[in-house]
Write an enzyme that holds these catalytic residues in place. Structure first.
Site, PDB file in Angstrom:
ATOM      1  N   TYR A 154       0.874  -1.216  -0.057  1.00 50.99           N
ATOM      2  CA  TYR A 154       0.071  -0.083  -0.021  1.00 50.99           C
ATOM      3  C   TYR A 154       0.838   1.139   0.106  1.00 50.99           C
ATOM      4  CZ  TYR A 154      -3.944   2.925   1.176  1.00 50.99           C
ATOM      5  OH  TYR A 154      -4.967   3.833   1.314  1.00 50.99           O
ATOM      6  N   LYS A 158       0.966   4.028  -2.785  1.00 57.07           N
ATOM      7  CA  LYS A 158       0.573   5.547  -2.599  1.00 57.07           C
ATOM      8  C   LYS A 158       1.698   6.565  -2.884  1.00 57.07           C
ATOM      9  CE  LYS A 158      -3.848   4.729  -1.422  1.00 57.07           C
ATOM     10  NZ  LYS A 158      -4.858   5.296  -2.716  1.00 57.07           N
TER      11      LYS A 158
END
Length: 252
Positions: A154, A158
Site C-alpha cells: 500500500y 501510494k
C-alpha cells in the site's frame, strides 16, 4: 482555457467512504457525477441519495484494473453526459501483511488497484480533457506513502501515486489540465476499520489510539477529505497543479 458551464465528474470507488462523500460534495456544487464502483448496484444508494437531494448522478460498474473496461466506461460517460471535466481516482484496497509473510498476489492486487488503475483512468480521461483544453484530476494518495508497518504494498502504491501526479501535471498542464493528489491520514472508513481488525482492535479502540497521537486529537471524516478534493477539482485551485496535499490533522 474555458470553464464548462456544468462539470461532469467521475469518482471511482464512489460507493462508500471518501468516494461517496466526494460524490455528494461535487453533486451539491452542481456537477453531474458518475459514481463508478465494481458494480453499478454498489453505487446506486449514493446516486439515489444525490438525486433525492436534487443533484444529478448515475452509477456505473467498472473494474478499474481492466484497461478495456476503463476505456469503454470513460467513453460512455463522456458521450452520455457531453464531456468529462473532473476525474477523482479514489478506488483502492488494502491487503496488509508484514514483508516476510506478504504474497505476490497481495502485492500485485494492491499495486494494480491503487496505482495501475489511476494510470488507466487518467489515460482514458485525458483525451476528452485535452480535446476540451480543460480538466481537473485528483488522485488519492495516503499518509502511508511515507511508510507504514505492514503496508509495504500500500505504501509503495501510494508513493507511486505522488510521482504519477507530479508527472501528469507536467505533461497535461499545457492543455489546461491540473493534476493533484490528496494524502489522507487516518479517516474513519470501512478500510481503516479493517486495519483495526488486523491489529486485533475494534474500530473505536483503534481510532482512540490514533487520535491520541494526532495534534488535533481526533481522526478525520470522509467529508473533510471530500472538501479538499472539491477545492482541487474546482477553479479556486486553477493555478495549483502537481501537488500532494496531506489531510491528516497535523500528524508528522
Amino acid at each position: 482555457m474555458t470553464q464548462p458551464t456544468q462539470r461532469v465528474a467521475v469518482v471511482t470507488g464512489g460507493a462508500q467512504g471518501i468516494g461517496a462523500a466526494t460524490a455528494r460534495r461535487l453533486a451539491a456544487r452542481g456537477d453531474t457525477v458518475a459514481v463508478v464502483d465494481l458494480t453499478a448496484e454498489r453505487g446506486r444508494a449514493v446516486v439515489e441519495e444525490i438525486t433525492a437531494a436534487g443533484g444529478s448522478a448515475a452509477a456505473y460498474g467498472c473494474d478499474v484494473t481492466d484497461e478495456v473496461a476503463v476505456a469503454a466506461t470513460v467513453d460512455e460517460i463522456a458521450e452520455t453526459h457531453g464531456g468529462l471535466d473532473v476525474l477523482v481516482n479514489n478506488a483502492g484496497i488494502t491487503r496488509d501483511n508484514l514483508l516476510f509473510k506478504m504474497s505476490a498476489q497481495e502485492w500485485n492486487a494492491v499495486l494494480n488497484t491503487n496505482l495501475t488503475s489511476m494510470f488507466l483512468c487518467c489515460q482514458a480521461a485525458q483525451k476528452h480533457m485535452v480535446a476540451a483544453r480543460y480538466g481537473r484530476i485528483v488522485n488519492l494518495s495516503s499518509r502511508s506513502a511515507l511508510g507504514n508497518r505492514g503496508q509495504v504494498n500500500y505504501a509503495a502504491a501510494k508513493a507511486g501515486v505522488q510521482g504519477l501526479t507530479a508527472t501528469l501535471a507536467i505533461e497535461l498542464g499545457p492543455f489546461g489540465i491540473t493534476v493533484n493528489a490528496v494524502a489522507p491520514g487516518y479517516i474513519a472508513t470501512a478500510m481503516t476499520a479493517a486495519t483495526a481488525e488486523r491489529v486485533g482492535a475494534t474500530p473505536e479502540q483503534h481510532q482512540e489510539l490514533v487520535a491520541a497521537q494526532t495534534p488535533l486529537r481526533r481522526v478525520g471524516r470522509p467529508e473533510e477529505v471530500a472538501a479538499v478534493i472539491a477545492f482541487l477539482s474546482g477553479d479556486d485551485a486553477s493555478y495549483v497543479s502537481g501537488q500532494t496535499l496531506y489531510v491528516n490533522g497535523g500528524a508528522r
